[in-house]
Scaffold this active site. Structure first.
Site, PDB file in Angstrom:
ATOM      1  CD  GLU A 267      -4.461  -3.337  12.885  1.00 18.83           C
ATOM      2  OE1 GLU A 267      -5.519  -2.564  13.175  1.00 18.83           O
ATOM      3  OE2 GLU A 267      -3.545  -3.851  13.881  1.00 18.83           O
TER       4      GLU A 267
ATOM      5  CB  CYS B 218      -7.600   3.179   9.488  1.00 20.49           C
ATOM      6  SG  CYS B 218      -5.837   3.228  10.097  1.00 20.49           S
TER       7      CYS B 218
HETATM    8  P1  NAP Z   1      -7.788  -2.180   0.037  1.00 15.11           P
HETATM    9  O1  NAP Z   1      -8.481  -1.728  -1.481  1.00 15.11           O
HETATM   10  O2  NAP Z   1      -8.355  -3.253   0.947  1.00 15.11           O
HETATM   11  O3  NAP Z   1      -6.239  -2.539  -0.351  1.00 15.11           O
HETATM   12  C1  NAP Z   1      -5.388  -2.805   0.665  1.00 15.11           C
HETATM   13  C2  NAP Z   1      -4.669  -4.069   0.306  1.00 15.11           C
HETATM   14  O4  NAP Z   1      -5.369  -5.292  -0.027  1.00 15.11           O
HETATM   15  C3  NAP Z   1      -3.673  -3.930  -1.109  1.00 15.11           C
HETATM   16  O5  NAP Z   1      -2.627  -4.550  -1.320  1.00 15.11           O
HETATM   17  C4  NAP Z   1      -4.864  -4.396  -2.100  1.00 15.11           C
HETATM   18  O6  NAP Z   1      -4.287  -4.879  -3.298  1.00 15.11           O
HETATM   19  C5  NAP Z   1      -5.236  -5.705  -1.666  1.00 15.11           C
HETATM   20  N1  NAP Z   1      -6.560  -6.179  -1.988  1.00 15.11           N
HETATM   21  C6  NAP Z   1      -7.759  -5.738  -2.141  1.00 15.11           C
HETATM   22  N2  NAP Z   1      -8.648  -6.645  -2.280  1.00 15.11           N
HETATM   23  C7  NAP Z   1      -8.345  -7.693  -2.175  1.00 15.11           C
HETATM   24  C8  NAP Z   1      -8.794  -8.987  -2.068  1.00 15.11           C
HETATM   25  N3  NAP Z   1     -10.020  -9.126  -2.360  1.00 15.11           N
HETATM   26  N4  NAP Z   1      -7.716 -10.142  -1.901  1.00 15.11           N
HETATM   27  C9  NAP Z   1      -6.642  -9.847  -1.605  1.00 15.11           C
HETATM   28  N5  NAP Z   1      -6.098  -8.739  -1.592  1.00 15.11           N
HETATM   29  C10 NAP Z   1      -6.783  -7.610  -1.517  1.00 15.11           C
HETATM   30  O7  NAP Z   1      -7.649  -1.048   0.799  1.00 15.11           O
HETATM   31  P2  NAP Z   1      -7.011   0.427   0.578  1.00 15.11           P
HETATM   32  O8  NAP Z   1      -7.953   1.540  -0.427  1.00 15.11           O
HETATM   33  O9  NAP Z   1      -5.672   0.231  -0.166  1.00 15.11           O
HETATM   34  O10 NAP Z   1      -7.040   1.230   1.719  1.00 15.11           O
HETATM   35  C11 NAP Z   1      -7.911   1.867   2.482  1.00 15.11           C
HETATM   36  C12 NAP Z   1      -8.588   1.077   3.450  1.00 15.11           C
HETATM   37  O11 NAP Z   1      -7.627   0.442   4.369  1.00 15.11           O
HETATM   38  C13 NAP Z   1      -9.361   1.795   4.407  1.00 15.11           C
HETATM   39  O12 NAP Z   1     -10.822   1.164   4.776  1.00 15.11           O
HETATM   40  C14 NAP Z   1      -8.785   2.105   5.597  1.00 15.11           C
HETATM   41  O13 NAP Z   1      -9.562   2.580   6.706  1.00 15.11           O
HETATM   42  C15 NAP Z   1      -7.940   0.860   5.798  1.00 15.11           C
HETATM   43  N6  NAP Z   1      -6.904   1.042   6.445  1.00 15.11           N
HETATM   44  C16 NAP Z   1      -6.813   0.566   7.808  1.00 15.11           C
HETATM   45  C17 NAP Z   1      -5.958   0.821   8.660  1.00 15.11           C
HETATM   46  C18 NAP Z   1      -5.519   0.217   9.979  1.00 15.11           C
HETATM   47  O14 NAP Z   1      -4.602   0.007  10.659  1.00 15.11           O
HETATM   48  N7  NAP Z   1      -6.683  -0.227  10.799  1.00 15.11           N
HETATM   49  C19 NAP Z   1      -4.828   1.519   8.195  1.00 15.11           C
HETATM   50  C20 NAP Z   1      -4.743   2.202   6.978  1.00 15.11           C
HETATM   51  C21 NAP Z   1      -5.890   1.847   6.128  1.00 15.11           C
HETATM   52  P3  NAP Z   1      -4.508  -3.820  -4.842  1.00 15.11           P
HETATM   53  O15 NAP Z   1      -3.932  -2.412  -4.592  1.00 15.11           O
HETATM   54  O16 NAP Z   1      -3.549  -4.732  -5.909  1.00 15.11           O
HETATM   55  O17 NAP Z   1      -5.848  -3.980  -5.109  1.00 15.11           O
END
Ligand code: NAP
Length: 453
Positions: free
Chosen positions: A229, A263
């Site tokens: 997601e 999102c």
């Molecule tokens: P993010 O940086 O991708 O982090 C999400 C999770 O993934 C965190 O637990 C993060 O850990 C981990 N993570 C980050 N990079 C990683 C990697 N290379 N390998 C493994 N794990 C990794 O996202 P965010 O900034 O927290 O959230 C915002 C994004 O999420 C936006 O793009 C938003 O649109 C999307 N989102 C989508 C939905 C949906 O349902 N489609 C819902 C909500 C949000 P760390 O915190 O330790 O880095």
């Protein structure tokens, strides 16, 4: 052993420093989770239902306790944190009631005496989750997973470890056996190893595109199922026959709730040029009325963003858009992690606020001449999570729904998640579905049973 400190983005105060789990502690947790699976899957739906309803009751009983930590960790207005906890109780109740029927055997007539599909849990599922809805994102995974007989292991975003531990606490207080749901305190660099552990059978990620491709690559190498997601850049398509006052209210909520960090937020307002002037005028009145302030104050609607670096990123996107010719209608200023509610009109397809996801309280406005142009603009995005169409001609809107490259089309409503409806995207918004019967079935083995005559 490392540590991670959570900081309150509203006042900059340190909330708590957490010791992160070492590699061997993580292996030990996974071993225990795996052991638990073999007894948990033997439990009846009635037993799981009782526990899941107890989790819902626990969320309702201690709403404030859970909401306050969430607000401290990400600057989310307290009333919205409370609403989030209440929604989690709803998803627990939904799956407590529905899981059994979603997983009922499906008889298929063949030459056999009896043949059918049996839905069976897979085992330990890893959930990698984002900070923006610290409870909801996790519960919409955990409630179906546990009801299905799976085991949940959570790696939450590093700035919400307090909420992550609280979620574990909800299930403990509800009476779930140890190791049914465990929070790992780990940073993103630990994820690859966790996925590679043979105990982990599948992975669900809610987060950004780069995290999605890193996780999918590792899972792919290890032939493990994933649900992703990811981001969204939803359009709000406003047709000239819409009810302007109602549409303005919905659009403001669609963009600015959760301080724009959603999102499925409506990030790009696409509006018929014939009504754009009147519409923008009314919209600005409503945006001006949004109350910013201390996230703990129940009158606050716009809190701070979750981290200062995220507010800086948004500031850059807004500045670039204005530099490229967009017109700043309101807002645009940043102070620490706080970013003013912002509206930029005259945005074209080449500008940052159109072609990048803006994850904060900033709305872009683009006009169109006819519906074909509106559809083309809406589809001109790497993402495909959802779209809202506003019109009085509901039949026409429903008939054009198939033309939108999206996981969801909402007519005269903001795009929202509901336990009863499937939720997920296409294109770079990811794949797979959460919620409803489709969500629970993502992490089930659809086993074929054939009994010869
Ligand atoms: P993010 O940086 O991708 O982090 C999400 C999770 O993934 C965190 O637990 C993060 O850990 C981990 N993570 C980050 N990079 C990683 C990697 N290379 N390998 C493994 N794990 C990794 O996202 P965010 O900034 O927290 O959230 C915002 C994004 O999420 C936006 O793009 C938003 O649109 C999307 N989102 C989508 C939905 C949906 O349902 N489609 C819902 C909500 C949000 P760390 O915190 O330790 O880095």
């Amino acid at each position: 052993m490392g540590t991670t400190t959570s900081i309150n983005p509203y006042n900059g105060n340190e909330i708590k420093t957490f010791k992160t789990h070492t590699k061997s502690e993580i292996s030990e947790i996974l071993e225990k989770a795996n052991k638990r699976f073999f007894s948990w899957r033997e439990t009846t739906f009635d037993h799981r239902k009782k526990l899941m309803l107890a989790a819902a009751a626990e969320l309702k009983k201690n709403t404030r306790e859970y909401a306050e930590i969430m607000t401290a960790e990400i600057g989310k207005p307290i009333t919205q944190s409370i609403a989030e906890i209440e929604k989690c109780a709803w998803v627990c109740e939904y799956y407590a009631e529905e899981a059994e029927s979603h997983m009922a055997n499906e008889i298929i007539k063949t030459d056999a005496k009896k043949s059918y599909t049996s839905y069976e849990p897979m085992g330990v599922v890893l959930a990698v989750m984002p900070w923006n809805y610290p409870f909801w994102q996790v519960f919409r995974f955990a409630a179906p997973a546990l009801m299905a007989g799976n085991i949940g292991v959570l790696k939450h975003a590093s700035n919400v470890f307090g909420s992550a531990l609280n979620i574990e606490k909800v299930f403990k207080r509800a009476g779930f056996p140890d190791n049914c749901f465990t929070t790992l305190l780990a940073n993103s660099d630990a994820v690859e190893n966790i996925i590679e552990n043979p105990i982990v059978k599948a992975v669900t990620l809610t987060g950004s595109g780069p995290a999605g491709s890193a996780i999918a690559a590792t899972a792919g190498k290890n032939i493990k199922k994933t649900v992703l997601e990811l981001g969204g850049n939803n359009a709000l398509v406003v047709l000239k026959d819409c009810d302007i006052d109602t549409t303005v209210d919905i659009c403001v909520q669609a963009r600015f709730q959760n301080t724009g960090q959603s999102c499925i937020a409506g990030k790009r307002l696409l509006i018929d040029s014939q009504i754009s002037e009147a519409f923008i005028e009314k919209l600005l009145v409503k945006v001006r009325e949004l109350k910013s302030g201390d996230p703990m104050d129940e009158h606050t609607y716009i809190g701070t963003m979750a981290r200062e670096d995220l507010a800086k990123e948004l500031e850059e996107q807004v500045k670039n858009t204005i530099k490229a010719g967009g017109k700043l209608e309101i807002g645009g200023k940043r102070q620490g992690a706080y970013f003013e509610p912002t509206v930029v009109s005259g945005v074209t397809q080449k500008m940052d606020m159109f072609n990048q996801e803006t994850f904060g309280p900033a709305l872009s406005i683009t006009t169109f001449k006819d519906i074909e142009e509106a559809i083309a603009l809406s589809n001109n995005s790497r993402f495909g999570l959802g779209v809202s169409i506003f019109t009085k001609d509901i039949k026409a809107a429903e008939e054009m729904a198939y033309k939108f490259d999206e996981g969801a089309v909402f007519i005269n409503s903001l795009v929202k998640s509901d336990p009863r409806l499937p939720f997920g995207g296409v294109k770079e918004s990811g794949y797979g579905r959460e919620l409803s019967k489709h969500g629970i079935r993502e992490f089930l083995n659809r086993k074929t049973i054939y009994i010869a005559k």
